[in-house]
Design an enzyme around this catalytic site. Sequence first.
Site, mmCIF file in Angstrom:
data_model
loop_
_atom_site.group_PDB
_atom_site.id
_atom_site.type_symbol
_atom_site.label_atom_id
_atom_site.label_comp_id
_atom_site.label_asym_id
_atom_site.label_seq_id
_atom_site.Cartn_x
_atom_site.Cartn_y
_atom_site.Cartn_z
ATOM 1 C CG HIS A 1 -0.434 -0.016 2.536
ATOM 2 N ND1 HIS A 1 -0.105 1.133 3.211
ATOM 3 C CD2 HIS A 1 -0.172 -1.038 3.393
ATOM 4 C CE1 HIS A 1 0.336 0.829 4.425
ATOM 5 N NE2 HIS A 1 0.309 -0.484 4.560
ATOM 6 C CG ASP B 1 -2.502 4.248 3.054
ATOM 7 O OD1 ASP B 1 -2.164 3.161 2.547
ATOM 8 O OD2 ASP B 1 -3.295 4.338 4.013
ATOM 9 C CD GLU C 1 -3.211 -1.639 5.159
ATOM 10 O OE1 GLU C 1 -3.290 -2.722 5.757
ATOM 11 O OE2 GLU C 1 -2.644 -0.632 5.655
ATOM 12 C CD GLU C 2 -1.203 2.072 7.705
ATOM 13 O OE1 GLU C 2 -1.922 1.685 8.655
ATOM 14 O OE2 GLU C 2 -0.054 1.680 7.540
ATOM 15 C CG ASP D 1 2.799 0.066 7.734
ATOM 16 O OD1 ASP D 1 2.361 -0.510 6.742
ATOM 17 O OD2 ASP D 1 2.133 0.291 8.758
ATOM 18 C CG HIS E 1 0.967 2.603 12.641
ATOM 19 N ND1 HIS E 1 -0.367 2.264 12.787
ATOM 20 C CD2 HIS E 1 1.302 2.204 11.389
ATOM 21 C CE1 HIS E 1 -0.805 1.693 11.675
ATOM 22 N NE2 HIS E 1 0.200 1.639 10.809
#
Length: 406
Positions: free
Chosen positions: A77, A79, A173-174, A140, A378
Amino acid sequence: MEKMVERFIKYVKVNTQSKEDSETFPSTSNQLILANMVASDLKEIGLNPYVSEFGYVYALIPKNVQGDFPSVGFLAHLDTSPEVSSESISPKIIRNYNGEDIELNEEEHIILSPTKFPHLKEYIGHDLIVTNGKTLLGADDKAGVVEIIEAIDEVLHSNVKHGDIYICFTPDEEIGRGVDKIDLERFKPNFAFTLDGEGLGVFEFENFNAASLKYTINGINTHPGSAKNAMKNSIKIATEVISLFPQLESPEATTNYEGFFHFYEIEGSVEKTKIKAIIRDHDRNRFARRKILAENIANFINDKYGEGTIKIDLHDQYYNMREVIEKHPEILEITKKAFEKVEVEFKTRPIRGGTDGARLTYMGIPTPNIFSGGSNYHSVYEFASVQAMEKSRDVIKQIIRLIVEN
């Protein structure tokens, strides 16, 4: 190695933080900027990518051998998480990490330490890409994006025999929208893999069942001097609502297969308060019971304070892909062999979250998750190991080979 690192740093410098309450798709415009940047890089390695209006990047590498082989897909992904800033990411490389503290930000004394993060010791001798302590890194999942591109580039230019290979890079996706608008005519492999896992050597094929929970609490505001028997303070009712949930069934008190309720946002006034939460559990029956509890609490509040005091918005997001993937043992076997080929320990664990693959699995494409070499997602302590990224790239290549060779 240097080409992969260069591409990774180029991508992470694009702020593609997604935004949950956005009414656009993708939720932020920079995701389209990165999508077109990625498509340009795919063209350079010989592909003919397509970028949709929604920010999906698709590409197909047609098979170069005769025979009826399963087609495979790879996804990552574009984002990054809304939880931590992605503005002005400034990565730096720590060569041959020595196992000691890494000072991310001298001015604010932000330290990436093995004392706080013991798994750092697993990366002694690796080259680590870290943050400046003010933003997340974006491994990520831009590490996954880069690994797929690099693997396909090497497959194309080394005459590897392969079946049809599908690529898809997804937006949002997040915030749980990663496959909301995916085109399954453009991405239609027999099975696929997301490159979206933390660490080195981790393979994930089971995840939480997930639901989104939102409460809107309606109060009555009056002058505090004459509020007796008249005011209904929605803020106080909101705190009561949260207190009715099991206090030890929260993310900070659970691990492994233990489910939880997670309240992550509250905003309001005396007149109206909104609460956002998520519900997670690996077991489908326990998951159902958690949702019933959330509904019962809303009913209790309405009985106590009057009908219409609280409104509930509860809906499922995704389910545990293990229920489907266990029916396809060939996927597990080919992945395990690929790990062995690149001399990486095959470690399975449950995902305490979800991926695009969880939803794709229930859309007819079994899609487990492979490590991408990043860690501490994150957070400002996020980092990526270059050597782990290389291993992830090599696993992709081996999966492509083994589909034909088997």
